[in-house]
Write an enzyme that holds these catalytic residues in place. Sequence first.
Site, PDB file in Angstrom:
ATOM      1  N   HIS A 104       0.939  -1.107   0.150  1.00  0.00           N
ATOM      2  CA  HIS A 104       0.119  -0.087   0.141  1.00  0.00           C
ATOM      3  C   HIS A 104       0.792   1.321  -0.017  1.00  0.00           C
ATOM      4  CE1 HIS A 104      -3.532   2.034  -0.496  1.00  0.00           C
ATOM      5  NE2 HIS A 104      -3.220   3.012   0.291  1.00  0.00           N
ATOM      6  N   ARG A 156     -11.028 -10.360 -11.800  1.00  0.00           N
ATOM      7  CA  ARG A 156      -9.711  -9.774 -12.346  1.00  0.00           C
ATOM      8  C   ARG A 156      -8.784 -11.016 -12.283  1.00  0.00           C
ATOM      9  NH1 ARG A 156      -6.272  -7.091  -7.279  1.00  0.00           N
ATOM     10  NH2 ARG A 156      -4.870  -6.681  -8.987  1.00  0.00           N
ATOM     11  N   ARG A 157      -7.543 -10.595 -13.047  1.00  0.00           N
ATOM     12  CA  ARG A 157      -6.452 -11.570 -13.170  1.00  0.00           C
ATOM     13  C   ARG A 157      -7.142 -13.398 -13.749  1.00  0.00           C
ATOM     14  NH1 ARG A 157      -2.559 -10.373  -7.922  1.00  0.00           N
ATOM     15  NH2 ARG A 157      -1.740  -8.981  -9.218  1.00  0.00           N
ATOM     16  N   HIS A 214     -10.227   0.677 -10.726  1.00  0.00           N
ATOM     17  CA  HIS A 214      -9.695   1.447  -9.674  1.00  0.00           C
ATOM     18  C   HIS A 214      -8.276   1.747 -10.118  1.00  0.00           C
ATOM     19  CE1 HIS A 214      -8.280   3.205  -5.936  1.00  0.00           C
ATOM     20  NE2 HIS A 214      -7.636   2.234  -5.830  1.00  0.00           N
ATOM     21  N   PHE A 215      -7.376   0.815 -10.132  1.00  0.00           N
ATOM     22  CA  PHE A 215      -6.012   1.224 -10.065  1.00  0.00           C
ATOM     23  C   PHE A 215      -5.382   1.871 -11.648  1.00  0.00           C
ATOM     24  CE2 PHE A 215      -5.040  -3.529 -10.399  1.00  0.00           C
ATOM     25  CZ  PHE A 215      -4.236  -3.567 -11.292  1.00  0.00           C
ATOM     26  N   HIS A 216      -6.244   1.629 -12.701  1.00  0.00           N
ATOM     27  CA  HIS A 216      -5.844   2.375 -13.500  1.00  0.00           C
ATOM     28  C   HIS A 216      -6.367   3.701 -13.609  1.00  0.00           C
ATOM     29  CE1 HIS A 216      -5.164  -1.689 -15.522  1.00  0.00           C
ATOM     30  NE2 HIS A 216      -4.447  -0.938 -16.281  1.00  0.00           N
ATOM     31  N   TYR A 267       1.647   5.300  -2.667  1.00  0.00           N
ATOM     32  CA  TYR A 267       1.936   6.526  -2.486  1.00  0.00           C
ATOM     33  C   TYR A 267       3.450   6.931  -2.943  1.00  0.00           C
ATOM     34  CZ  TYR A 267      -2.563   6.114  -0.325  1.00  0.00           C
ATOM     35  OH  TYR A 267      -3.884   5.866  -0.011  1.00  0.00           O
TER      36      TYR A 267
HETATM   37 FE1  HAS Z   1      -5.936   2.050  -4.172  1.00  0.00          FE
HETATM   38  C1  HAS Z   1      -6.629  -1.510  -4.433  1.00  0.00           C
HETATM   39  C2  HAS Z   1      -8.061   1.993  -1.383  1.00  0.00           C
HETATM   40  C3  HAS Z   1      -5.578   5.557  -3.698  1.00  0.00           C
HETATM   41  C4  HAS Z   1      -3.469   1.732  -6.346  1.00  0.00           C
HETATM   42  N1  HAS Z   1      -5.072   0.528  -5.042  1.00  0.00           N
HETATM   43  C5  HAS Z   1      -5.541  -0.780  -5.148  1.00  0.00           C
HETATM   44  C6  HAS Z   1      -4.780  -1.667  -6.114  1.00  0.00           C
HETATM   45  C7  HAS Z   1      -3.677  -0.569  -6.600  1.00  0.00           C
HETATM   46  C8  HAS Z   1      -4.189   0.837  -6.114  1.00  0.00           C
HETATM   47  C9  HAS Z   1      -2.705  -0.752  -7.521  1.00  0.00           C
HETATM   48  O1  HAS Z   1      -9.138  -0.128   0.743  1.00  0.00           O
HETATM   49  C10 HAS Z   1      -4.557  -2.822  -6.539  1.00  0.00           C
HETATM   50  C11 HAS Z   1      -3.825  -3.863  -5.724  1.00  0.00           C
HETATM   51  C12 HAS Z   1      -3.894  -5.259  -6.002  1.00  0.00           C
HETATM   52  O2  HAS Z   1      -3.179  -5.565  -7.193  1.00  0.00           O
HETATM   53  O3  HAS Z   1      -4.470  -5.948  -5.450  1.00  0.00           O
HETATM   54  N2  HAS Z   1      -6.641   3.432  -2.928  1.00  0.00           N
HETATM   55  C13 HAS Z   1      -7.536   3.356  -1.840  1.00  0.00           C
HETATM   56  C14 HAS Z   1      -7.803   4.470  -1.032  1.00  0.00           C
HETATM   57  C15 HAS Z   1      -6.876   5.555  -1.749  1.00  0.00           C
HETATM   58  C16 HAS Z   1      -6.509   4.757  -2.887  1.00  0.00           C
HETATM   59  C17 HAS Z   1      -8.399   4.902   0.103  1.00  0.00           C
HETATM   60  N3  HAS Z   1      -4.756   3.248  -4.937  1.00  0.00           N
HETATM   61  C18 HAS Z   1      -4.599   4.784  -4.742  1.00  0.00           C
HETATM   62  C19 HAS Z   1      -3.754   5.341  -5.358  1.00  0.00           C
HETATM   63  C20 HAS Z   1      -3.106   4.480  -6.120  1.00  0.00           C
HETATM   64  C21 HAS Z   1      -3.907   3.346  -5.850  1.00  0.00           C
HETATM   65  C22 HAS Z   1      -3.198   7.014  -5.381  1.00  0.00           C
HETATM   66  C23 HAS Z   1      -1.847   4.487  -6.954  1.00  0.00           C
HETATM   67  C24 HAS Z   1      -1.082   5.413  -7.305  1.00  0.00           C
HETATM   68  N4  HAS Z   1      -6.993   0.634  -3.160  1.00  0.00           N
HETATM   69  C25 HAS Z   1      -7.868   0.852  -2.123  1.00  0.00           C
HETATM   70  C26 HAS Z   1      -8.223  -0.579  -1.522  1.00  0.00           C
HETATM   71  C27 HAS Z   1      -7.806  -1.464  -2.207  1.00  0.00           C
HETATM   72  C28 HAS Z   1      -6.993  -0.780  -3.284  1.00  0.00           C
HETATM   73  C29 HAS Z   1      -8.975  -0.665  -0.287  1.00  0.00           C
HETATM   74  C30 HAS Z   1      -8.210  -3.109  -2.227  1.00  0.00           C
HETATM   75  C31 HAS Z   1      -9.119  -3.454  -3.208  1.00  0.00           C
HETATM   76  C32 HAS Z   1      -9.395  -4.956  -3.133  1.00  0.00           C
HETATM   77  O4  HAS Z   1     -10.164  -5.498  -2.412  1.00  0.00           O
HETATM   78  O5  HAS Z   1      -8.379  -5.624  -3.678  1.00  0.00           O
HETATM   79  C33 HAS Z   1      -6.967   6.786  -1.590  1.00  0.00           C
HETATM   80  O6  HAS Z   1      -5.373   7.329  -1.261  1.00  0.00           O
HETATM   81  C34 HAS Z   1      -7.777   7.805  -2.224  1.00  0.00           C
HETATM   82  C35 HAS Z   1      -7.901   9.283  -1.943  1.00  0.00           C
HETATM   83  C36 HAS Z   1      -8.176  10.233  -3.337  1.00  0.00           C
HETATM   84  C37 HAS Z   1      -8.953  11.179  -3.128  1.00  0.00           C
HETATM   85  C38 HAS Z   1      -9.110  12.063  -4.410  1.00  0.00           C
HETATM   86  C39 HAS Z   1      -8.566  13.395  -4.426  1.00  0.00           C
HETATM   87  C40 HAS Z   1      -8.739  14.287  -5.708  1.00  0.00           C
HETATM   88  C41 HAS Z   1      -7.990  14.794  -6.233  1.00  0.00           C
HETATM   89  C42 HAS Z   1      -8.208  15.515  -7.370  1.00  0.00           C
HETATM   90  C43 HAS Z   1      -8.721  16.958  -7.422  1.00  0.00           C
HETATM   91  C44 HAS Z   1      -8.961  17.717  -8.744  1.00  0.00           C
HETATM   92  C45 HAS Z   1      -8.866  18.850  -9.133  1.00  0.00           C
HETATM   93  C46 HAS Z   1      -8.922  19.110 -10.281  1.00  0.00           C
HETATM   94  C47 HAS Z   1      -8.100  19.930  -8.182  1.00  0.00           C
HETATM   95  C48 HAS Z   1      -9.836  11.427  -2.038  1.00  0.00           C
HETATM   96  C49 HAS Z   1      -6.567  15.353  -5.400  1.00  0.00           C
HETATM   97  C50 HAS Z   1     -10.021  20.339 -10.637  1.00  0.00           C
HETATM   98  C51 HAS Z   1     -10.344  20.372 -12.361  1.00  0.00           C
HETATM   99  C52 HAS Z   1     -10.463  21.309 -12.909  1.00  0.00           C
HETATM  100  C53 HAS Z   1     -10.795  21.075 -14.411  1.00  0.00           C
HETATM  101  C54 HAS Z   1     -10.156  22.736 -12.450  1.00  0.00           C
END
Ligand code: HAS
Length: 540
Positions: A200, A417-418, A354-356, A204
């Site tokens: 995990h 998946r997989r 999700h992860f893409h 980050y």
């Molecule tokens: Fe995840 C599974 C929970 C973030 C990558 N995640 C994965 C896997 C990968 C991955 C690779 O709780 C699969 C692993 C595997 O092979 O089994 N993930 C989270 C949570 C977050 C999160 C709570 N993940 C990421 C990030 C990744 C990533 C970042 C890669 C870089 N994830 C999970 C969980 C699993 C999981 C479970 C397990 C699933 C399972 O059952 O297998 C948080 O960090 C996300 C917080 C993000 C936000 C979004 C904030 C938005 C922003 C954009 C603002 C936009 C603006 C634009 C300002 C709250 C910052 C404005 C636009 C204009 C046009 C003006």
Amino acid sequence: MVLLFVGVYGGLMQTMFRAGIIQSDPFVGGDYYKGLTFHGVLNAIVFTTFFAVALGNALIPYSLRKHLNSKIAWTSAIMMLVGSVMAAAVILLGEATVLYTFYPPLKAHPLFYVGLTLLVVGSWLASYNWVPMYLQWRKENVGKKTPLAVVGMMTTFIIWFIATIAVAAEILFMLLPWSMGLVDEVNVMLARTLFWFFGHPLVYFWLLPAYVMYYSFLPKIAGGKLYSDMAGRLVFMMFIVFSIPVGTHHQYMDPAIGAEWKLLHGIFTFGVALPSLITAFTLAASLEYAGKMRGGKGLFGWMRKLPYFEKEKWFFAYLILGLFIFIFGGIGGIINASYQMNTAVHNTAWVPGHFHLTVAGPVLLAFLGGSLYLIGQFMHKEIRCKGWALISPYVYTVGLFIMSYGLKIGGLKGMPRRTNTGASYANPDSILYQQDWIFYIDLSVIGGVLMFIGIVMYLVSFFGTVFSKSTSTEEGAVITFPISEPYHDEPATWLRNFKPYIIIAIILIVLSYTPVILDVLEATYGGSLPYSPNSPVPLR
Ligand code: HAS
């Protein structure tokens, strides 16, 4: 870049395998699982690690006005390259069909594990180059704030260093001896738990270099300022605290770990979403400021004024599209983190959906933009084919949304998946045929092809720049980075030192992981013989 392209090609082949269009890779041979392994390892592990190190090597000395020890930098780069090529070769030879998580009982050739170890140790070495530089700067600049970009890069590698200790233990004490035949069995649950201790925070480690570019470069490129310097610092410190004690959310469905510890990791997982929510507000405020400086009016009018299609500001497109994608990637993460929701989506195609939207969205786009910028700076070259460089992330993003939608909705309908869906579920002659999934499988092929085209467009600009004539004749011409000024420059003395945050992180890790490891050790005995995904019987 070359390895990235091989991995991206593997990604395109994945969508073809899953749709049943191919059963064997037409160029490199081998099946779905081999392709999936080299796609995952090369894109998610190799490319990201190289870029994080390159950005650190560039930004830290630049921001601190210090010189990099080039012997250390080259030794680290060569170690990383040898390790990556070794791992890639073993995968291509079909000796490491273990996917990017290399969970036992899937077993790889020992050289695969050695290759990954070299990659990680090489990246550690690079970061040791920066520590004396940083300490020296602090001594010479008592009372001054460390540049935010340096805080971000140091945070990235503090997390990386703590996280990789667990995977180093998994590889050195469990997987290598088992793969070399020195021991017969491996404790699968313990290996998975050590992997997710690393796995995990790994996400980050991928995300934070993108955050460094969002905080440091984006506001300036957009024509504005960073809304709050303190918010940026707080975000990085929160990542140190919360990135690691959360790994069990990948193991909600695993046996052997008590529900109360899964709950604890779940709570911390919501904690680790907070710095990203702070980022969303801070960057939106910075972009609003930039849009208004460019003449935007009203509540949303500023959005229209941002430089989405300005050729000279091609880098903006990579950063803003990534942020836009991350809104959806982040929401998906929060859904995954909720135990009950996780029971519905775990091990379905929803998870790659999700992860893409995270690692292959904001992270990849920021790294592509960053790589093009860095190569132009270091080779003193004007970026070539800017039109291609500008359009590429748009084509890629459209493809990414189509593909992820297919994976996510397919996943909600139970698509695994997989699993090579093309060999069974997408084949009308098979008794497993699932008509319900076909539309979503097809969507992922369409999306995957567009993503591939987007990357090819990018590579035209990248290699066009690499092989073009240098625009500067001066030896050692100056490099520059678009570093944003803060709009609010709060003193935030409580955010100037990493130490307290590292100590809190260690306390949380001990509290959250000791019971998990004890549970695993108590509930498991013996271990498993090695397997390959293509064989129902053990390899020995
Ligand atoms: Fe995840 C599974 C929970 C973030 C990558 N995640 C994965 C896997 C990968 C991955 C690779 O709780 C699969 C692993 C595997 O092979 O089994 N993930 C989270 C949570 C977050 C999160 C709570 N993940 C990421 C990030 C990744 C990533 C970042 C890669 C870089 N994830 C999970 C969980 C699993 C999981 C479970 C397990 C699933 C399972 O059952 O297998 C948080 O960090 C996300 C917080 C993000 C936000 C979004 C904030 C938005 C922003 C954009 C603002 C936009 C603006 C634009 C300002 C709250 C910052 C404005 C636009 C204009 C046009 C003006």
